[in-house]
Design a protein around this motif. Structure first.
Motif, PDB file in Angstrom:
ATOM      1  N   VAL A  93       0.860  -1.182   0.000  1.00  0.00           N
ATOM      2  CA  VAL A  93       0.000   0.000   0.000  1.00  0.00           C
ATOM      3  C   VAL A  93       0.893   1.228   0.000  1.00  0.00           C
ATOM      4  O   VAL A  93       1.606   1.487   0.983  1.00  0.00           O
ATOM      5  CB  VAL A  93      -0.944   0.037   1.221  1.00  0.00           C
ATOM      6  N   THR A  94       0.895   1.975  -1.099  1.00  0.00           N
ATOM      7  CA  THR A  94       1.660   3.212  -1.115  1.00  0.00           C
ATOM      8  C   THR A  94       0.843   4.296  -0.410  1.00  0.00           C
ATOM      9  O   THR A  94      -0.387   4.279  -0.444  1.00  0.00           O
ATOM     10  CB  THR A  94       2.004   3.661  -2.548  1.00  0.00           C
ATOM     11  N   GLY A  95       1.540   5.209   0.237  1.00  0.00           N
ATOM     12  CA  GLY A  95       0.826   6.197   1.038  1.00  0.00           C
ATOM     13  C   GLY A  95       0.044   5.542   2.158  1.00  0.00           C
ATOM     14  O   GLY A  95      -1.045   5.999   2.527  1.00  0.00           O
ATOM     15  N   GLN A 122      -3.912   4.352   5.054  1.00  0.00           N
ATOM     16  CA  GLN A 122      -3.891   3.764   6.387  1.00  0.00           C
ATOM     17  C   GLN A 122      -5.112   2.881   6.619  1.00  0.00           C
ATOM     18  O   GLN A 122      -4.997   1.740   7.097  1.00  0.00           O
ATOM     19  CB  GLN A 122      -3.840   4.859   7.441  1.00  0.00           C
ATOM     20  N   ALA A 123      -6.294   3.398   6.289  1.00  0.00           N
ATOM     21  CA  ALA A 123      -7.525   2.630   6.481  1.00  0.00           C
ATOM     22  C   ALA A 123      -7.500   1.347   5.667  1.00  0.00           C
ATOM     23  O   ALA A 123      -7.946   0.291   6.122  1.00  0.00           O
ATOM     24  CB  ALA A 123      -8.737   3.485   6.100  1.00  0.00           C
ATOM     25  N   THR A 124      -6.951   1.420   4.455  1.00  0.00           N
ATOM     26  CA  THR A 124      -6.868   0.238   3.603  1.00  0.00           C
ATOM     27  C   THR A 124      -5.883  -0.779   4.162  1.00  0.00           C
ATOM     28  O   THR A 124      -6.161  -1.988   4.179  1.00  0.00           O
ATOM     29  CB  THR A 124      -6.447   0.647   2.178  1.00  0.00           C
ATOM     30  N   ALA A 125      -4.742  -0.307   4.637  1.00  0.00           N
ATOM     31  CA  ALA A 125      -3.755  -1.215   5.220  1.00  0.00           C
ATOM     32  C   ALA A 125      -4.337  -1.958   6.416  1.00  0.00           C
ATOM     33  O   ALA A 125      -4.140  -3.173   6.568  1.00  0.00           O
ATOM     34  CB  ALA A 125      -2.512  -0.430   5.633  1.00  0.00           C
ATOM     35  N   LEU A 126      -5.061  -1.255   7.263  1.00  0.00           N
ATOM     36  CA  LEU A 126      -5.648  -1.891   8.448  1.00  0.00           C
ATOM     37  C   LEU A 126      -6.686  -2.944   8.058  1.00  0.00           C
ATOM     38  O   LEU A 126      -6.742  -4.027   8.654  1.00  0.00           O
ATOM     39  CB  LEU A 126      -6.280  -0.830   9.350  1.00  0.00           C
ATOM     40  N   LYS A 127      -7.487  -2.642   7.048  1.00  0.00           N
ATOM     41  CA  LYS A 127      -8.514  -3.604   6.624  1.00  0.00           C
ATOM     42  C   LYS A 127      -7.883  -4.822   5.942  1.00  0.00           C
ATOM     43  O   LYS A 127      -8.331  -5.962   6.141  1.00  0.00           O
ATOM     44  CB  LYS A 127      -9.517  -2.921   5.698  1.00  0.00           C
ATOM     45  N   VAL A 152       3.450  -4.457   3.095  1.00  0.00           N
ATOM     46  CA  VAL A 152       4.503  -3.447   3.063  1.00  0.00           C
ATOM     47  C   VAL A 152       3.803  -2.103   2.939  1.00  0.00           C
ATOM     48  O   VAL A 152       3.045  -1.881   1.987  1.00  0.00           O
ATOM     49  CB  VAL A 152       5.480  -3.652   1.902  1.00  0.00           C
ATOM     50  N   ILE A 153       4.022  -1.245   3.913  1.00  0.00           N
ATOM     51  CA  ILE A 153       3.441   0.094   3.917  1.00  0.00           C
ATOM     52  C   ILE A 153       4.509   1.082   3.471  1.00  0.00           C
ATOM     53  O   ILE A 153       5.562   1.202   4.096  1.00  0.00           O
ATOM     54  CB  ILE A 153       2.928   0.465   5.326  1.00  0.00           C
ATOM     55  N   ARG A 167       5.894  -4.484   7.090  1.00  0.00           N
ATOM     56  CA  ARG A 167       7.140  -3.741   6.965  1.00  0.00           C
ATOM     57  C   ARG A 167       6.801  -2.317   6.543  1.00  0.00           C
ATOM     58  O   ARG A 167       5.878  -2.096   5.775  1.00  0.00           O
ATOM     59  CB  ARG A 167       8.062  -4.360   5.906  1.00  0.00           C
ATOM     60  N   CYS A 168       7.559  -1.356   7.032  1.00  0.00           N
ATOM     61  CA  CYS A 168       7.451   0.045   6.602  1.00  0.00           C
ATOM     62  C   CYS A 168       8.653   0.382   5.730  1.00  0.00           C
ATOM     63  O   CYS A 168       9.772  -0.018   6.040  1.00  0.00           O
ATOM     64  CB  CYS A 168       7.426   0.990   7.806  1.00  0.00           C
ATOM     65  N   LEU A 169       8.418   1.146   4.682  1.00  0.00           N
ATOM     66  CA  LEU A 169       9.520   1.523   3.808  1.00  0.00           C
ATOM     67  C   LEU A 169       9.313   2.930   3.271  1.00  0.00           C
ATOM     68  O   LEU A 169       8.277   3.223   2.665  1.00  0.00           O
ATOM     69  CB  LEU A 169       9.635   0.549   2.633  1.00  0.00           C
ATOM     70  N   GLN A 170      10.302   3.789   3.486  1.00  0.00           N
ATOM     71  CA  GLN A 170      10.276   5.114   2.896  1.00  0.00           C
ATOM     72  C   GLN A 170      10.660   4.989   1.430  1.00  0.00           C
ATOM     73  O   GLN A 170      11.661   4.366   1.083  1.00  0.00           O
ATOM     74  CB  GLN A 170      11.253   6.047   3.627  1.00  0.00           C
ATOM     75  N   ALA A 171       9.851   5.561   0.561  1.00  0.00           N
ATOM     76  CA  ALA A 171      10.148   5.538  -0.867  1.00  0.00           C
ATOM     77  C   ALA A 171       9.373   6.646  -1.544  1.00  0.00           C
ATOM     78  O   ALA A 171       8.230   6.936  -1.189  1.00  0.00           O
ATOM     79  CB  ALA A 171       9.776   4.188  -1.486  1.00  0.00           C
ATOM     80  N   ASP A 172       9.998   7.272  -2.512  1.00  0.00           N
ATOM     81  CA  ASP A 172       9.371   8.310  -3.317  1.00  0.00           C
ATOM     82  C   ASP A 172       8.904   7.665  -4.606  1.00  0.00           C
ATOM     83  O   ASP A 172       9.723   7.298  -5.460  1.00  0.00           O
ATOM     84  CB  ASP A 172      10.374   9.423  -3.596  1.00  0.00           C
ATOM     85  N   ILE A 173       7.606   7.514  -4.775  1.00  0.00           N
ATOM     86  CA  ILE A 173       7.116   6.784  -5.946  1.00  0.00           C
ATOM     87  C   ILE A 173       7.342   7.551  -7.247  1.00  0.00           C
ATOM     88  O   ILE A 173       7.163   6.988  -8.327  1.00  0.00           O
ATOM     89  CB  ILE A 173       5.632   6.403  -5.809  1.00  0.00           C
ATOM     90  N   ALA A 174       7.738   8.814  -7.151  1.00  0.00           N
ATOM     91  CA  ALA A 174       8.130   9.540  -8.358  1.00  0.00           C
ATOM     92  C   ALA A 174       9.444   9.020  -8.922  1.00  0.00           C
ATOM     93  O   ALA A 174       9.781   9.286 -10.071  1.00  0.00           O
ATOM     94  CB  ALA A 174       8.243  11.032  -8.063  1.00  0.00           C
ATOM     95  N   SER A 175      10.169   8.246  -8.119  1.00  0.00           N
ATOM     96  CA  SER A 175      11.443   7.659  -8.534  1.00  0.00           C
ATOM     97  C   SER A 175      11.235   6.201  -8.929  1.00  0.00           C
ATOM     98  O   SER A 175      10.763   5.389  -8.130  1.00  0.00           O
ATOM     99  CB  SER A 175      12.457   7.740  -7.392  1.00  0.00           C
TER     100      SER A 175
END
Length: 254
Positions: free
Chosen positions: A4-6, A13-18, A27-28, A52-60
């Motif tokens: 789930v990006t963002g 967040q709501a989607t990840a929890l569901k 992977v969030i 898992r949490c991951l910082q990533a810029d989806i523009a890249s």
């Protein structure tokens, strides 16, 4: 397994929890909202989920591929991608001179190119897993030509086209659908509209057929329905807007 990006705030967040409640390992992805993403992950972990949490810029494109690689290394497969990350500038439509080339390019790079890059990065892992499902989070702004700014509306219209193009291209192994929220109550919209937020929210609620604006959980429910519902739905964008598209009423953002 789902990406789930963002995924640290709002609809993501709501989607990840569901999804976690349904048993998906996650992977969030977040760009700047590290604290929110980690809090979401902690809630999932406390309930017995794997995340898992991951910082990533989806523009890249490199970051998008790193996101997919992280998911494969952690869980060995990718079944679902929710392209929820997005951005906008709140610019009243009549103020054309405030719309810069930089705004156009940045919104398209995140809202359209980013969704494409994330999807491309998960195609082979999904095929290896036997198939998958991609959900693009769009907006009724794509059809109404009304929203936070002209570039935002145009970028979401382009995203709707991307949904159809990818659905045709990736079938039959991978389904691609979209969801188009109406006005979503919450921090993102409130920060963007500032002191106008409450008046605009109330105006929508008075005018909408269902007399309610969207909450992030409402959009997440729609996303889940596209993932877990009929296996024969692809290339579609589901509208979840309280009846905004049929109301024939426009709230001015200027």
């Amino acid at each position: 397994m789902a990406i789930v990006t963002g995924g640290g705030t709002g609809v993501g967040q709501a989607t990840a929890l569901k999804l976690a409640a349904l048993g998906y390992r996650l992977v969030i992805n977040y760009s700047r909202s590290r604290t929110d993403a980690e809090a979401t992950a902690a809630e999932i972990t406390a309930a017995g989920g794997q995340v898992r949490c991951l910082q990533a810029d989806i523009a890249s494109d490199d970051d998008c591929r790193r996101l997919a690689d992280t998911a494969m290394q952690a869980f060995g497969r990718i079944d679902v991608l929710v392209n929820c990350a997005g951005t906008t500038d709140f610019i009243p439509f009549p103020q054309l001179e405030q719309v810069s080339t930089e705004t156009w390019l940045r919104l398209y790079q995140v809202n359209v190119v980013g969704a494409f890059q994330c999807t491309r990065a998960v195609v082979e892992p999904m095929r290896q897993s036997g198939g998958g499902c991609v959900i693009n989070v769009s907006s009724v702004a794509a059809q109404l030509g009304q929203g936070s700014s002209i570039p935002y509306c145009c970028s979401k219209a382009a995203l709707d086209n991307l949904t159809v193009s990818l659905a045709r291209t990736l079938a039959p192994q991978i389904r691609v659908n979209g969801i188009a929220p109406g006005f979503i109550a919450g921090r993102w919209t409130q920060n963007g509209l500032g002191e106008r937020y409450e008046n605009i929210r109330q105006a929508y609620e008075r005018s909408l057929p269902l007399q309610q604006v969207c909450q992030p959980a409402d959009i997440a429910d729609g996303i889940i329905s596209l993932i877990t519902g009929s296996r024969l739905v692809t290339g579609q964008t589901l509208v979840v807007d309280g009846g905004m598209l049929i109301a024939g009423y426009q709230v001015k953002f200027d």
